[in-house]
Design a protein around this motif. Structure first.
Motif, short mmCIF file in Angstrom:
data_model
loop_
_atom_site.label_atom_id
_atom_site.label_comp_id
_atom_site.label_asym_id
_atom_site.label_seq_id
_atom_site.Cartn_x
_atom_site.Cartn_y
_atom_site.Cartn_z
N GLU A 6 0.91 -1.21 -0.04
CA GLU A 6 0.04 -0.06 -0.09
C GLU A 6 0.83 0.97 0.15
O GLU A 6 1.96 1.34 0.70
N LEU A 8 0.87 5.57 0.13
CA LEU A 8 0.24 6.66 0.58
C LEU A 8 0.77 8.08 0.11
O LEU A 8 2.07 8.06 0.30
N LEU A 10 0.87 11.79 1.36
CA LEU A 10 0.34 12.78 2.30
C LEU A 10 0.66 14.42 2.07
O LEU A 10 1.69 14.62 1.92
N TYR A 41 4.57 16.85 -0.51
CA TYR A 41 4.08 15.36 -0.25
C TYR A 41 5.00 14.95 0.67
O TYR A 41 6.34 15.00 0.43
N TRP A 43 5.45 10.35 1.95
CA TRP A 43 4.91 9.31 1.31
C TRP A 43 4.93 8.08 2.28
O TRP A 43 5.98 8.18 3.15
N THR A 51 6.64 -0.86 7.83
CA THR A 51 6.24 0.49 7.43
C THR A 51 7.33 1.39 7.01
O THR A 51 8.37 1.53 7.60
N ALA A 81 -2.72 9.09 9.13
CA ALA A 81 -2.73 7.85 8.24
C ALA A 81 -2.47 6.59 9.09
O ALA A 81 -2.05 5.61 8.51
N TRP A 248 -5.74 10.68 -7.99
CA TRP A 248 -5.62 9.29 -7.03
C TRP A 248 -6.88 9.59 -5.94
O TRP A 248 -6.93 10.52 -5.35
N ALA A 250 -8.85 9.50 -2.41
CA ALA A 250 -8.52 9.77 -1.00
C ALA A 250 -9.73 8.98 -0.37
O ALA A 250 -10.97 9.37 -0.09
N ILE A 258 -4.98 12.49 2.16
CA ILE A 258 -4.38 11.39 2.43
C ILE A 258 -4.77 10.43 1.19
O ILE A 258 -5.89 10.15 1.07
N LEU A 259 -3.93 10.14 0.18
CA LEU A 259 -4.21 9.55 -1.05
C LEU A 259 -3.62 8.29 -1.23
O LEU A 259 -2.58 8.17 -0.90
N ARG A 260 -4.36 7.28 -1.89
CA ARG A 260 -4.16 5.96 -1.95
C ARG A 260 -3.33 5.84 -3.36
O ARG A 260 -4.29 5.70 -4.55
#
Length: 267
Positions: A6, A8, A10, A41, A43, A51, A81, A248, A250, A258-260
């Motif tokens: 995953e 993200l 930010l 951003y 990430w 993580t 997040a 993208w 959110a 916060i985008l995926r």
């Protein structure tokens, strides 16, 4: 099996919305009038029980000094997040400019991953020239040097595998040792290009952003990023482009910044 991560984006800060387009391209390019603001951003990469944070942003003091609009303190948006900076074990620094390497003290448990060339650049003779030293915050650089002496920086020379499905690639150009991050996702190898290209338009038009150490390396970096993404536009993530918010999803309406990126783009 290799994890599918995953990823993200930010969004934590932005510039004046009326920032002119002419500030985002080398002089002599065929430009149209109009505004072209930057977004800022950091990430997050999650998967395989780990993580990773990519870049650490800047806080209120730097925002005031640089005339930027701080939307979220980096530690606060990371918490939104679901990431506690105090427990992050690995931070990738794409380079040491103020907007990518502030707030280092928010990560007391982290090892920081940096290219050899970037530390040489940020502490060497090129910093005697104001046009090259301007995007660095001396306090951040000194803190990074302190982390070296504390044994908390892992240096990389060129291409490195950080974890299964996560590789670092030196491209230079914008700074002396800029690195990009390639991440395995369910939809393919995502490339977090950071400032290899600020805007997708910089790359597509082969029109460099004007803050550049080595124009030739920046041009080659466009090609390198495209190759790392297997030539797919939907896997290339620019470093400062507001289009990221437009393209993208959110997933949480309460946190629109916060985008995926591992999900398919909306357009």
């Amino acid at each position: 099996m290799m994890p599918n991560y995953e990823v993200l984006a930010l969004r934590y800060a932005t510039t004046d919305p009326l920032r002119p387009r002419s500030e985002n391209f080398l002089s002599g390019m065929d430009l149209h009038d109009g505004p072209m603001p930057l977004d800022y951003y950091i990430w997050v990469i999650r998967g395989g029980g780990r993580t990773f944070v990519v870049d650490t942003g800047f806080g209120a003091d730097a925002a005031k000094e640089r005339g930027r609009n701080l939307l979220h303190e980096p530690a606060a948006i990371l918490a939104d997040a679901g990431v506690d900076p105090a427990t992050v074990a690995d931070v990738i620094l794409t380079h040491l400019h103020y907007d990518h390497a502030g707030s280092l003290d928010a990560f007391p448990a982290a090892t920081f991953h940096l290219q050899d060339d970037e530390m040489r650049y940020a502490t060497g003779r090129h910093m005697c020239h104001g046009c090259l030293s301007a995007p660095f915050n001396v306090r951040d650089v000194m803190e990074a040097v302190g982390l070296v002496h504390a044994g908390r920086v892992r240096f990389h020379d060129g291409t490195s595998e950080l974890a299964p499905g996560i590789t670092l690639h030196r491209v230079g150009g914008h700074s002396g040792g800029l690195q990009v991050v390639r991440v395995a996702t369910e939809r393919g190898p995502l490339v977090l290009a950071s400032d290899a290209f600020h805007f997708t338009e910089n790359r597509k038009r082969r029109a460099p952003f004007p803050l550049v150490f080595h124009v030739g390396e920046m041009m080659e970096g466009f090609l390198r990023c495209e190759a790392l993404a297997d030539g797919r536009e939907d896997l290339l993530i620019p470093g400062h482009d507001p289009e990221v918010r437009q393209r993208w999803p959110a997933p949480d309406p309460a946190h629109p910044d916060i985008l995926r990126l591992d999900l398919a783009p909306l357009s």
